[in-house]
Design a protein around this motif. Structure first.
Motif, PDB file in Angstrom:
ATOM      1  N   GLY A   1       0.812  -1.212   0.000  1.00 14.40           N
ATOM      2  CA  GLY A   1       0.000   0.000   0.000  1.00 14.40           C
ATOM      3  C   GLY A   1       0.840   1.255   0.000  1.00 14.40           C
ATOM      4  O   GLY A   1       2.042   1.231   0.286  1.00 14.40           O
ATOM      5  N   ALA A   2       0.178   2.380  -0.341  1.00 11.85           N
ATOM      6  CA  ALA A   2       0.856   3.683  -0.369  1.00 11.85           C
ATOM      7  C   ALA A   2      -0.172   4.796  -0.217  1.00 11.85           C
ATOM      8  O   ALA A   2      -1.363   4.617  -0.508  1.00 11.85           O
ATOM      9  CB  ALA A   2       1.635   3.858  -1.669  1.00 11.85           C
ATOM     10  N   GLY A   3       0.291   5.935   0.260  1.00  4.29           N
ATOM     11  CA  GLY A   3      -0.568   7.109   0.366  1.00  4.29           C
ATOM     12  C   GLY A   3      -0.322   8.032  -0.809  1.00  4.29           C
ATOM     13  O   GLY A   3       0.797   8.118  -1.325  1.00  4.29           O
ATOM     14  N   TYR A   4      -1.379   8.722  -1.250  1.00  4.66           N
ATOM     15  CA  TYR A   4      -1.283   9.639  -2.389  1.00  4.66           C
ATOM     16  C   TYR A   4      -1.811  11.019  -2.004  1.00  4.66           C
ATOM     17  O   TYR A   4      -2.609  11.151  -1.074  1.00  4.66           O
ATOM     18  CB  TYR A   4      -2.079   9.093  -3.574  1.00  4.66           C
TER      19      TYR A   4
ATOM     20  N   GLY B   1      -0.516  13.645  -0.622  1.00  9.50           N
ATOM     21  CA  GLY B   1      -0.254  14.152   0.721  1.00  9.50           C
ATOM     22  C   GLY B   1      -0.534  13.166   1.837  1.00  9.50           C
ATOM     23  O   GLY B   1      -0.118  13.383   2.978  1.00  9.50           O
ATOM     24  N   GLU B   2      -1.221  12.077   1.537  1.00  9.59           N
ATOM     25  CA  GLU B   2      -1.496  11.065   2.563  1.00  9.59           C
ATOM     26  C   GLU B   2      -0.234  10.271   2.867  1.00  9.59           C
ATOM     27  O   GLU B   2       0.522   9.907   1.954  1.00  9.59           O
ATOM     28  CB  GLU B   2      -2.585  10.100   2.084  1.00  9.59           C
ATOM     29  N   LYS B   3      -0.007   9.982   4.117  1.00 10.63           N
ATOM     30  CA  LYS B   3       1.163   9.222   4.532  1.00 10.63           C
ATOM     31  C   LYS B   3       0.996   7.745   4.178  1.00 10.63           C
ATOM     32  O   LYS B   3      -0.065   7.158   4.394  1.00 10.63           O
ATOM     33  CB  LYS B   3       1.366   9.376   6.035  1.00 10.63           C
ATOM     34  N   SER B   4       2.049   7.138   3.640  1.00 14.00           N
ATOM     35  CA  SER B   4       1.997   5.711   3.313  1.00 14.00           C
ATOM     36  C   SER B   4       2.002   4.881   4.594  1.00 14.00           C
ATOM     37  O   SER B   4       2.575   5.300   5.606  1.00 14.00           O
ATOM     38  CB  SER B   4       3.198   5.315   2.455  1.00 14.00           C
ATOM     39  N   PRO B   5       1.370   3.716   4.567  1.00 14.94           N
ATOM     40  CA  PRO B   5       1.360   2.859   5.759  1.00 14.94           C
ATOM     41  C   PRO B   5       2.778   2.385   6.065  1.00 14.94           C
ATOM     42  O   PRO B   5       3.613   2.272   5.164  1.00 14.94           O
ATOM     43  CB  PRO B   5       0.441   1.702   5.362  1.00 14.94           C
ATOM     44  N   SER B   6       3.048   2.106   7.317  1.00 25.63           N
ATOM     45  CA  SER B   6       4.378   1.614   7.689  1.00 25.63           C
ATOM     46  C   SER B   6       4.538   0.160   7.263  1.00 25.63           C
ATOM     47  O   SER B   6       3.553  -0.585   7.132  1.00 25.63           O
ATOM     48  CB  SER B   6       4.577   1.728   9.198  1.00 25.63           C
ATOM     49  N   VAL B   7       5.781  -0.246   7.047  1.00 23.85           N
ATOM     50  CA  VAL B   7       6.066  -1.637   6.704  1.00 23.85           C
ATOM     51  C   VAL B   7       5.596  -2.551   7.830  1.00 23.85           C
ATOM     52  O   VAL B   7       5.080  -3.649   7.596  1.00 23.85           O
ATOM     53  CB  VAL B   7       7.578  -1.822   6.449  1.00 23.85           C
TER      54      VAL B   7
END
Length: 298
Positions: A206-209, A211-217
């Motif tokens: 997963g990833a954020g787009y 300006g949204e923060k990507s989820p942590s590993v």
């Protein structure tokens, strides 16, 4: 003349002794030859027994569950919010009892507040026991190792970490990494697990787009492990077989046939980013990166 005549019987008797010995010797040799034939027959029978095909332990599972039903809808709703199709998209398979795959993807669009993209894929591979190549468990163990290497050698992956996942099937391993795509850092987790003669590879990313923060590993890995554990429990719980969401354990010797390759996943997949490792445990079905629109496709 009398003396010569009296010696004649003695000379004839002495001459008869070697002849008797020769006859006795021939008789003994004939008996020995008969025994040799029996020994040869015994040796031949022993050789045939030694050449008999070795038996192998029958494979435990003779069917596979439906890959699109192996993860429950509640889990799909949590891991892939706004999934395009909560029932999943099945991969093409020429033998659903040998291999199968399914994936889900979705973009949760929050407008000006950004978006969150998620992709989940599960791949299943089952092996039958065969005297020529070994037991189903042994073949599955090899594929298990191959699938781990595929995940570890993902092209472009960074910060690759591998560690065991406890309490999942016969053995399980988690591989985590990050991957830069479409200008964003994606967090990835692949869980490769084996339940006797069945291998499961589950990839979640997963990833954020905007300006949204990507989820942590760490969070992605935790969710992937939980989903893989539930999927393995479906396999080990038994059931009526393919299409029911459960695997069917064999009650005896399974029919010896190796899995036939499918058009999209002839072997177990350990990746979903469209790249291949050094050894292909499967032809991965590529996880496409989302565009900035909500109509992203997998």
């Amino acid at each position: 003349m009398r003396r010569s005549a009296s010696r004649l019987p003695r000379i004839l008797a002495a001459a008869a002794v070697p002849a008797l010995l020769v006859v006795a010797g021939c008789s003994s040799g004939s008996g020995s030859g008969s025994g040799g034939g029996k020994d040869a027959a015994d040796a031949s029978a022993s050789s045939k027994t030694a050449k008999a095909s070795p038996s192998v332990t029958p494979a435990k599972y003779r069917t596979l569950p439906d890959a699109c039903k192996i993860i429950d809808s509640k889990t799909i709703g949590k891991l892939v919010p706004s999934s395009k199709d909560k029932s999943g998209t099945a991969g093409t398979s020429t033998d659903v009892n040998a291999h199968g795959s399914c994936h889900w993807n979705g973009l949760k669009n929050k407008g000006v507040d950004g978006s969150q993209y998620r992709w989940l894929e599960v791949s299943l591979q089952r092996y039958d026991s065969q005297s020529t190549i070994g037991s189903g468990d042994a073949q599955a163990s090899k594929q298990y190792a191959n699938a781990i290497e595929v995940a570890q050698t993902t092209s472009g992956a960074k910060s690759v970490m591998t560690h065991p996942a406890t309490g999942i099937g016969s053995q399980a391993t988690t591989i985590t990494y990050t991957l830069r795509k479409t200008g964003e850092d994606f967090s990835y987790a692949t869980v490769v697990a084996r339940a006797d003669n069945v291998v499961l590879a589950l990839t979640y990313n997963g990833a954020g787009y905007a300006g949204e923060k990507s989820p942590s590993v760490s969070d992605i890995s935790k969710d992937a492990v939980s989903a893989a554990k539930g999927a393995i429990e479906v396999i080990t719980s038994g059931g009526s077989g393919s299409g029911s969401g459960t695997a069917s354990p064999s009650s005896g010797s399974s029919k010896s046939s190796s899995p036939s390759p499918s058009k999209s996943s002839g072997k177990s997949s350990a990746k979903s980013d469209g790249t291949s490792g050094k050894k292909s445990g499967a032809k991965p079905s590529g996880s496409a990166s989302p565009s900035k629109k909500a109509s992203t496709t997998g």
